[in-house]
Design an enzyme around this catalytic site. Structure first.
Site, PDB file in Angstrom:
ATOM      1  N   ARG A 285       0.846  -1.202   0.000  1.00  0.00           N
ATOM      2  CA  ARG A 285       0.000   0.000   0.000  1.00  0.00           C
ATOM      3  C   ARG A 285       0.877   1.246   0.000  1.00  0.00           C
ATOM      4  NH1 ARG A 285      -4.965   1.720   3.109  1.00  0.00           N
ATOM      5  NH2 ARG A 285      -4.673   3.207   1.434  1.00  0.00           N
TER       6      ARG A 285
ATOM      7  N   ARG B 278       3.339  -4.521   3.619  1.00  0.00           N
ATOM      8  CA  ARG B 278       2.738  -4.874   4.916  1.00  0.00           C
ATOM      9  C   ARG B 278       2.804  -6.378   5.101  1.00  0.00           C
ATOM     10  NH1 ARG B 278      -2.226  -0.419   5.411  1.00  0.00           N
ATOM     11  NH2 ARG B 278      -0.779   1.367   5.378  1.00  0.00           N
TER      12      ARG B 278
ATOM     13  N   ASP C  96      -3.064  -0.739   8.785  1.00  0.00           N
ATOM     14  CA  ASP C  96      -2.094   0.355   8.855  1.00  0.00           C
ATOM     15  C   ASP C  96      -1.015   0.089   9.909  1.00  0.00           C
ATOM     16  OD1 ASP C  96      -3.513   1.727   6.923  1.00  0.00           O
ATOM     17  OD2 ASP C  96      -4.531   3.051   8.335  1.00  0.00           O
TER      18      ASP C  96
ATOM     19  N   GLU D 281      -4.151  13.866   5.420  1.00  0.00           N
ATOM     20  CA  GLU D 281      -3.067  13.598   4.451  1.00  0.00           C
ATOM     21  C   GLU D 281      -3.031  14.683   3.372  1.00  0.00           C
ATOM     22  OE1 GLU D 281      -2.852   8.769   4.529  1.00  0.00           O
ATOM     23  OE2 GLU D 281      -4.551   9.681   3.544  1.00  0.00           O
TER      24      GLU D 281
ATOM     25  N   ARG E 117      -6.612  16.096   2.297  1.00  0.00           N
ATOM     26  CA  ARG E 117      -7.714  15.168   2.584  1.00  0.00           C
ATOM     27  C   ARG E 117      -8.613  15.773   3.667  1.00  0.00           C
ATOM     28  NH1 ARG E 117      -7.020   8.726   3.933  1.00  0.00           N
ATOM     29  NH2 ARG E 117      -8.692   8.491   5.447  1.00  0.00           N
TER      30      ARG E 117
ATOM     31  N   ARG F 146     -13.993   4.576  -3.053  1.00  0.00           N
ATOM     32  CA  ARG F 146     -12.665   4.624  -3.673  1.00  0.00           C
ATOM     33  C   ARG F 146     -12.707   3.856  -5.001  1.00  0.00           C
ATOM     34  NH1 ARG F 146      -8.495   4.346   1.561  1.00  0.00           N
ATOM     35  NH2 ARG F 146      -9.221   6.335   2.438  1.00  0.00           N
TER      36      ARG F 146
ATOM     37  N   TYR G 257      -5.071   5.392  -3.059  1.00  0.00           N
ATOM     38  CA  TYR G 257      -4.076   6.452  -3.001  1.00  0.00           C
ATOM     39  C   TYR G 257      -3.359   6.578  -4.348  1.00  0.00           C
ATOM     40  CZ  TYR G 257      -4.319   6.648   2.154  1.00  0.00           C
ATOM     41  OH  TYR G 257      -4.723   6.814   3.458  1.00  0.00           O
TER      42      TYR G 257
ATOM     43  N   GLU H 131      -3.037   2.877  -6.173  1.00  0.00           N
ATOM     44  CA  GLU H 131      -3.589   1.616  -5.684  1.00  0.00           C
ATOM     45  C   GLU H 131      -4.767   1.227  -6.572  1.00  0.00           C
ATOM     46  OE1 GLU H 131      -2.560   2.385  -0.942  1.00  0.00           O
ATOM     47  OE2 GLU H 131      -4.559   2.861  -1.698  1.00  0.00           O
TER      48      GLU H 131
END
Ligand SMILES: *[C@@H]1O[C@H](CO)[C@@H](O)[C@H](O)[C@H]1NC(C)=O
Ligand SMILES: *[C@@H]1O[C@H](CO)[C@@H](O)[C@H](O)[C@H]1NC(C)=O
Ligand SMILES: *[C@@H]1O[C@H](CO)[C@@H](O)[C@H](O)[C@H]1NC(C)=O
Length: 374
Positions: free
Chosen positions: A40, A59, A65, A226, A242, A302, A331, A353
């Protein structure tokens, strides 16, 4: 692959009709049997030697996260046609709340590629949060060991970017490196750090704090998160942000600094209702007096990664847009090459992404031809 958005726009210096030149390769695909569960948070930069460097978080155990991660890197020496195998330039081991990307900034005078990231940002089973830096002095081949910037900045939760930092080209403060990011969920807001000595030392710059600051938020509270800074030709810095709690609109917030990010005056804050947004990190780039913007163009989901452009420094946007990916997309960030080659004025590069069911399945690269060709 085919051409998209072939409407021609007559411009002072020529014709702009952005088109998707190439949509390959997938730089990273998660879910495999390897050491990484999910890739990510893509970052992309060009170097002074004309390479493209793509970074992401690898990750290890899940898509969350928090958790342990690598910083993954791939390099392209041929303007995105081919890419080096993935190398992991930072490995946080097995930390419960490991590293998070991040902001990449290139110092044009030294050629240094500087990457700033957080560790323990969420303070999940760890304390305190730290701001870290690694740098490469050889075009991204080799990297320094991590340096703890919290020693000079003070201890605080700071998540840089995600995206790129800038180096000031126009007064005031020519040469200054500026990296912006956001705070913790409660103590949120946009915060910038700056360096006036090519990354040798850093200090805290401007803040645009959330309201109520350091208190739990409610839906529709003012909560800048962000962000991506860019410099305009007049030396001001515009930061596209954001809008975490959908304050005022389901769209992007934009603030402007006239003093190289010493301050982010609330008088300079606007809400860009053309740039609808599902609460996500977005891409912004300024090239040859055109501003480009990428995000999933939706107020709710998204999906529908879209490229827009503006001939008025973001005051208005052209109606035409290029759909880069109709499906799940998250993103995104952009870069371009600044070399003297004629080709370098024709393209911008996007990393984002992308998935079929879920936006975090892959990280994809797209080359955009600005004049409608391939
Ligand atoms: C850029 O390329 C030149 C010529 O190949 C080389 O001397 C220089 O070290 C390179 N710079 C970086 C930062 O890699
Ligand atoms: C970074 O420095 C701060 C301040 O000295 C310290 O509290 C923190 O533990 C350090 N973080 C790491 C990862 O070493
Ligand atoms: C994708 O975004 C563009 C630009 O906002 C919009 O015109 C189009 O209707 C969107 N498509 C979908 C399927 O939402």
């Amino acid at each position: 692959m085919g051409l998209v958005g072939m409407i021609l726009i007559v411009l002072g210096f020529g014709v702009l009709s952005c088109a998707l030149a190439d949509q390959s390769p997938l730089l990273w695909v998660g879910g495999g049997a390897g050491q990484v569960n999910t890739y990510r948070i893509p970052l992309l930069t060009s170097t002074v030697n004309g390479s493209l460097l793509a970074f992401s978080e690898g990750r290890k155990k899940s898509s969350a996260d928090v958790g342990a991660k690598f910083i993954a890197l791939r390099r392209s020496k041929d303007k995105g046609a081919t890419w080096s195998p993935t190398t992991f330039i930072v490995d946080d081991g097995s930390q419960a709340d490991g590293l998070n990307l991040g902001s990449v900034v290139v110092d044009e005078s030294t050629g240094a590629v500087i990457l700033i990231y957080a560790v323990c940002f969420h303070q999940y089973q760890c304390n305190p949060s730290s701001t870290m830096m690694v740098q490469s002095l050889d075009d991204g081949y080799t990297w320094s060991s991590p340096r703890n910037l919290s020693v000079e900045l003070g201890v605080k939760s700071f998540a840089p970017g995600p995206g790129f930092g800038i180096q000031k080209r126009y007064p005031p403060k020519v040469g200054r490196l500026v990296v912006c990011g956001h705070g913790t969920i409660e103590g949120d807001g946009v915060f910038c750090i700056v360096s006036d000595d090519h990354g040798k030392s850093w200090k805290n710059g401007a803040a645009l704090k959330s309201v109520p600051y350091n208190q739990p938020k409610q839906p529709l509270d003012f909560n800048p998160d962000e962000c991506q800074p860019i410099e305009l030709n007049d030396g001001s810095i515009v930061i596209n942000i954001r809008n975490q709690n959908n304050y005022h609109c389901r769209c992007r917030m934009v603030v402007r600094s006239w003093d190289a990010c010493e301050s982010l005056p609330v008088e300079e804050l606007v809400f860009d209702k053309t740039l609808i947004d599902p609460v996500v990190a977005a891409g912004v780039l300024q090239k040859h007096n055109v501003m480009y913007f990428t995000n999933p163009s939706s107020t709710q989901h998204r999906v529908n990664l879209t490229l827009r452009w503006s001939f008025t420094d973001g005051k208005s946007w052209e109606n035409e847009a290029v759909q880069i990916w109709a499906g799940p997309s998250g993103y995104s960030t952009m870069t371009s090459l600044e070399g003297n080659a004629a080709e370098d004025s024709k393209y911008i590069y996007v990393i984002y992404e992308k998935g079929r069911k879920d936006y975090c399945e892959t990280i994809s690269f797209a080359k955009i031809h600005l004049y409608g060709g391939k």
